[in-house]
Write an enzyme that holds these catalytic residues in place. Structure first.
Site, mmCIF file in Angstrom:
data_model
loop_
_atom_site.group_PDB
_atom_site.id
_atom_site.type_symbol
_atom_site.label_atom_id
_atom_site.label_comp_id
_atom_site.label_asym_id
_atom_site.label_seq_id
_atom_site.Cartn_x
_atom_site.Cartn_y
_atom_site.Cartn_z
ATOM 1 C CE1 TYR A 56 -3.980 1.351 -0.748
ATOM 2 C CE2 TYR A 56 -4.712 -0.893 0.899
ATOM 3 C CZ TYR A 56 -5.308 0.373 0.005
ATOM 4 O OH TYR A 56 -6.331 0.749 -0.581
ATOM 5 C CD GLU B 143 -4.349 5.522 0.454
ATOM 6 O OE1 GLU B 143 -5.319 5.745 0.630
ATOM 7 O OE2 GLU B 143 -4.085 6.784 1.950
ATOM 8 C CG ASP C 100 -6.762 10.862 -24.128
ATOM 9 O OD1 ASP C 100 -6.315 10.164 -23.878
ATOM 10 O OD2 ASP C 100 -8.389 10.410 -24.523
ATOM 11 C CB THR D 74 -2.946 4.034 -22.462
ATOM 12 O OG1 THR D 74 -2.005 3.996 -24.060
ATOM 13 C CG2 THR D 74 -4.515 4.667 -22.445
ATOM 14 C CE LYS E 186 -5.497 2.139 -25.560
ATOM 15 N NZ LYS E 186 -6.219 3.732 -25.937
ATOM 16 N NE ARG F 44 -4.343 -3.846 -19.248
ATOM 17 C CZ ARG F 44 -5.079 -3.583 -21.336
ATOM 18 N NH1 ARG F 44 -6.320 -2.687 -21.688
ATOM 19 N NH2 ARG F 44 -4.840 -4.296 -23.151
HETATM 20 C C1 LIG Z 1 -6.688 3.901 -25.265
HETATM 21 C C2 LIG Z 1 -7.865 4.479 -25.205
HETATM 22 C C3 LIG Z 1 -8.372 6.121 -23.711
HETATM 23 C C4 LIG Z 1 -8.323 4.826 -22.203
HETATM 24 O O1 LIG Z 1 -7.269 3.862 -22.042
HETATM 25 P P1 LIG Z 1 -7.891 2.962 -20.618
HETATM 26 O O2 LIG Z 1 -7.085 2.342 -19.992
HETATM 27 O O3 LIG Z 1 -9.029 1.757 -21.573
HETATM 28 O O4 LIG Z 1 -8.661 3.614 -19.851
HETATM 29 C C5 LIG Z 1 -7.812 7.511 -23.657
HETATM 30 N N1 LIG Z 1 -8.228 8.070 -24.480
HETATM 31 C C6 LIG Z 1 -7.666 7.136 -25.633
HETATM 32 C C7 LIG Z 1 -7.654 8.343 -26.942
HETATM 33 C C8 LIG Z 1 -7.484 6.243 -25.899
HETATM 34 O O5 LIG Z 1 -7.169 5.758 -26.795
#
Ligand SMILES: *Cc1c(COP(=O)(O)O)cnc(C)c1O
Length: 416
Positions: free
Chosen positions: A65, A67, A211, A237, A240, A246
């Site tokens: 843990y 935090e 994003d 993320t 990807k 993840r």
């Molecule tokens: C994949 C993705 C997310 C979210 O990712 P998660 O890990 O699934 O929550 C947010 N924005 C865009 C543009 C994405 O392609």
């Protein structure tokens, strides 16, 4: 001691423990391993993490843990957790050339939530790509917190070219005066013009949030332009193209660092997942090396080759091609819609998604080359994939064996 240590050693021992204790779960994990190895994994958001990343994920740091932030935790015993998070954040800032990285977000969505929490108040107006054109759920879906708590205005893409129309973005920004503009998409295969978004945001006094969940892995390998010099906050993320565990992260300049940190913890999250953060550090370390740079460029080359070959099979490429790992295509010229196509491809062991098309309400196909490139596939294999794709879409029933012949030559992990 006479134990023989092989690379599969510790993992195999853990597998044995699981198999004895819980055969149902051990069986399904073995089945999933087999599914991933024998099919063609073409989901644009997926990849194969390295054994080193998996080792960090499966480590006892999962028990801890922690935090708070390094040096300021609400729990004792955080000396190794602090080290892991410091190393992960240092590697991220070096890799992306930013002042500050928060590596705690549990997912890409959590990173976006933190960015909004850092910059916005409920009811604020936000301009983002419309969901019907490739915006993510966190870009204003009524089913998501974003659509419930903010007033989203959506920009589209040109129906003909499939490209972002920066004049339209600017016109919407002038009309709606958003507090923030979001650039990023789940299915846009081209580079975004971050400088153009910055200029529009500056003109109307809006924050710019990138994003970059998809392209951040290409950015890490120098195979796509970086949003870091332009955006106030970059959300991403780590799982990807970037090929880590993840999870998510938020990058920003020094002046927003405190707001971003407080937006992640305690505003939107509790304890950090330290095993995932250690795995993020491992992935950032990998991404800083020359092998990853070569990988990122090969991902793009493979996507270009595959896109062209798919066009040769008769599919319509929605922007005429790709700059990234992502391909969006309309299978309608072959007489099938996106959903039917996805079903036929799945039956042949080719796994991918449908996506919105810039015109009409039929679905198209979205695929990516991150995972197959990790497996070591190159131009010749992309041509082969397109051939198998065409055969499966035309209803040839015998494609599955040919898919397995191909994937059998490119195992994602060393054999057990
Ligand atoms: C994949 C993705 C997310 C979210 O990712 P998660 O890990 O699934 O929550 C947010 N924005 C865009 C543009 C994405 O392609």
């Amino acid at each position: 001691m006479t134990t023989v240590s092989t690379s599969a050693g510790p993992a195999a021992a853990v597998d044995d423990v699981l198999r004895r204790q819980d055969p149902a779960i051990a069986d399904l994990l073995a089945g999933e391993r087999q599914r991933q190895a024998t099919g063609l994994q073409l989901i644009a958001a997926e990849n194969f993490t390295s054994p080193a990343v998996l080792a960090a994920l499966g480590s006892p740091l999962a028990n801890k843990y922690a935090e708070g932030y390094p040096g300021a935790r609400h729990h004792g015993g955080c000396e190794y957790a602090d080290l892991a998070e410091r190393i992960a954040a240092e590697r991220a800032t070096a890799l992306f050339g930013c002042d500050h990285a928060n590596v705690q977000p549990h997912s890409g969505s959590a990173a976006v939530l933190a960015a909004y929490a850092a910059l916005l108040r409920p009811g604020d107006t936000v301009l983002a790509m419309g969901l019907a054109y490739g915006g993510h759920l966190t870009h204003g879906s009524p089913a998501n917190f974003s659509g419930r708590w903010f007033e989203f205005v959506g920009y589209g893409v040109d129906a003909e070219s499939g490209l972002v129309d920066y004049e339209q973005v600017a016109a919407l920004a002038r009309r709606h005066r958003p507090k923030a503009i979001v650039c990023g998409s789940i299915s846009y295969p081209r580079h975004l013009d971050y400088a153009a978004f910055r200029a529009i945001a500056d003109e109307v006094g809006a924050y710019l949030i990138a994003d970059a969940a998809h392209p951040i892995g290409l950015v890490a390998g120098g195979a796509a332009p970086s949003p870091v010099p332009y955006a106030d906050i970059v959300c991403a993320t780590t799982h990807k193209v970037l090929r880590g565990p993840r999870g998510g992260m938020v990058l920003c300049g020094a002046e927003l660092a405190d707001r971003v940190d407080r937006a992640v913890f305690p505003f939107t999250q509790g304890g950090a997942q330290m095993h995932t953060i250690a795995a993020k550090a491992v992935a950032f370390g990998e991404a800083a090396g020359p092998a990853y740079t070569a990988y990122a460029h090969q991902v793009v080359t493979n996507a270009r080759v595959l896109a062209e070959a798919l066009a040769g099979e008769g599919l319509h490429l929605t922007t005429g091609g790709t700059d990234t790992h992502l391909i969006t295509a309309d299978p309608a010229p072959l007489g099938v819609d996106g959903r039917t196509a996805r079903g036929r491809l799945a039956a042949a062991g080719m796994v991918l998604d449908t996506c919105a098309l810039p015109y009409g309400d039929q679905r198209g196909l979205r695929l990516g080359t991150a995972a197959v490139t990790t497996q070591g596939m190159g131009r010749a294999e992309m041509a082969r994939i397109a051939e198998l794709f065409g055969a499966a879409l035309r209803g040839d029933g015998a494609v599955r064996d040919r898919v397995e012949e191909l994937t059998g030559r490119f195992p994602p992990y060393p054999p057990e």
